[in-house]
Write a protein that holds these residues in place. Sequence first.
Motif, PDB file in Angstrom:
ATOM      1  N   UNK A 143     -37.045 -21.293  11.612  1.00 30.59           N
ATOM      2  CA  UNK A 143     -37.049 -19.825  11.563  1.00 30.59           C
ATOM      3  C   UNK A 143     -37.105 -19.239  12.970  1.00 30.59           C
ATOM      4  N   UNK A 144     -37.931 -19.811  13.827  1.00 29.24           N
ATOM      5  CA  UNK A 144     -38.044 -19.332  15.216  1.00 29.24           C
ATOM      6  C   UNK A 144     -36.695 -19.419  15.917  1.00 29.24           C
ATOM      7  N   UNK A 145     -35.951 -20.478  15.651  1.00 30.53           N
ATOM      8  CA  UNK A 145     -34.622 -20.591  16.264  1.00 30.53           C
ATOM      9  C   UNK A 145     -33.715 -19.458  15.796  1.00 30.53           C
ATOM     10  N   UNK A 146     -33.710 -19.188  14.508  1.00 34.56           N
ATOM     11  CA  UNK A 146     -32.876 -18.106  13.981  1.00 34.56           C
ATOM     12  C   UNK A 146     -33.281 -16.754  14.578  1.00 34.56           C
ATOM     13  N   UNK A 147     -34.579 -16.541  14.758  1.00 36.17           N
ATOM     14  CA  UNK A 147     -35.060 -15.250  15.240  1.00 36.17           C
ATOM     15  C   UNK A 147     -34.794 -15.021  16.722  1.00 36.17           C
ATOM     16  N   UNK A 148     -34.720 -16.091  17.496  1.00 34.30           N
ATOM     17  CA  UNK A 148     -34.625 -15.906  18.947  1.00 34.30           C
ATOM     18  C   UNK A 148     -33.305 -16.332  19.567  1.00 34.30           C
ATOM     19  N   UNK A 191     -38.059  -3.966  32.920  1.00 37.74           N
ATOM     20  CA  UNK A 191     -39.403  -4.012  33.520  1.00 37.74           C
ATOM     21  C   UNK A 191     -39.521  -5.230  34.430  1.00 37.74           C
ATOM     22  N   UNK A 192     -39.050  -6.379  33.963  1.00 37.97           N
ATOM     23  CA  UNK A 192     -39.148  -7.603  34.760  1.00 37.97           C
ATOM     24  C   UNK A 192     -38.371  -7.476  36.066  1.00 37.97           C
ATOM     25  N   UNK A 193     -37.171  -6.943  35.989  1.00 39.55           N
ATOM     26  CA  UNK A 193     -36.364  -6.801  37.205  1.00 39.55           C
ATOM     27  C   UNK A 193     -36.986  -5.805  38.186  1.00 39.55           C
ATOM     28  N   UNK A 194     -37.581  -4.755  37.665  1.00 43.54           N
ATOM     29  CA  UNK A 194     -38.210  -3.763  38.539  1.00 43.54           C
ATOM     30  C   UNK A 194     -39.477  -4.313  39.181  1.00 43.54           C
ATOM     31  N   UNK A 207     -42.097 -21.896  23.707  1.00 40.37           N
ATOM     32  CA  UNK A 207     -42.451 -20.881  24.709  1.00 40.37           C
ATOM     33  C   UNK A 207     -41.209 -20.439  25.496  1.00 40.37           C
ATOM     34  N   UNK A 208     -40.369 -21.412  25.845  1.00 40.77           N
ATOM     35  CA  UNK A 208     -39.136 -21.079  26.558  1.00 40.77           C
ATOM     36  C   UNK A 208     -38.227 -20.211  25.693  1.00 40.77           C
ATOM     37  N   UNK A 209     -38.130 -20.549  24.415  1.00 41.24           N
ATOM     38  CA  UNK A 209     -37.304 -19.774  23.486  1.00 41.24           C
ATOM     39  C   UNK A 209     -37.837 -18.352  23.374  1.00 41.24           C
ATOM     40  N   UNK A 210     -39.158 -18.214  23.233  1.00 40.48           N
ATOM     41  CA  UNK A 210     -39.765 -16.877  23.124  1.00 40.48           C
ATOM     42  C   UNK A 210     -39.504 -16.077  24.397  1.00 40.48           C
ATOM     43  N   UNK A 211     -39.628 -16.724  25.545  1.00 41.65           N
ATOM     44  CA  UNK A 211     -39.382 -16.054  26.815  1.00 41.65           C
ATOM     45  C   UNK A 211     -37.935 -15.582  26.911  1.00 41.65           C
TER      46      UNK A 211
END
Length: 141
Positions: free
Chosen positions: A15-20, A108-111, A92-96
């Motif tokens: 499911x996590x794979x499908x979501x991310x 936000x990250x780029x700024x 964790x890498x997938x979530x990131x």
Amino acid sequence: MAEEAGTWTLADRIDRLFLTVCRPDGEQYTHEEVARACREATGETFSATYLWQLRHGRRDNPTKRHLEALAKFFQVPVTYFFDDARGDEIAKEIAFLGALRNAGVRNVALRAVNLSPDGLDTVSDIIDTIARREQLRSQGR
């Protein structure tokens, strides 16, 4: 879904794979799209219904070849399914990567790239405060 990736079931991991891991247009892959790719990769029977059953915990004992085909399709190492410690890292890498697909998060990250360590700490504190407020709000407090 379980809180810690090490306690995730196979269904949680799929499911996590499908979501991310999404199509280039940002939409989730359908069960049929993934099943078709897995059939082509393995030459074995792999239906959208079977994939739905795996994703929702109705079936939990796929063949190694099926898991290898899923790993190949979603571009993760097959150890994501077999090794809890490595699965945690990959999750964790997938979530990131999933978060970075969100334009607001990416902005936000780029700024924040050129901020000093103190500036980054301040931004982090602000984000934590907002997250706590939103959590309380969602709990009706």
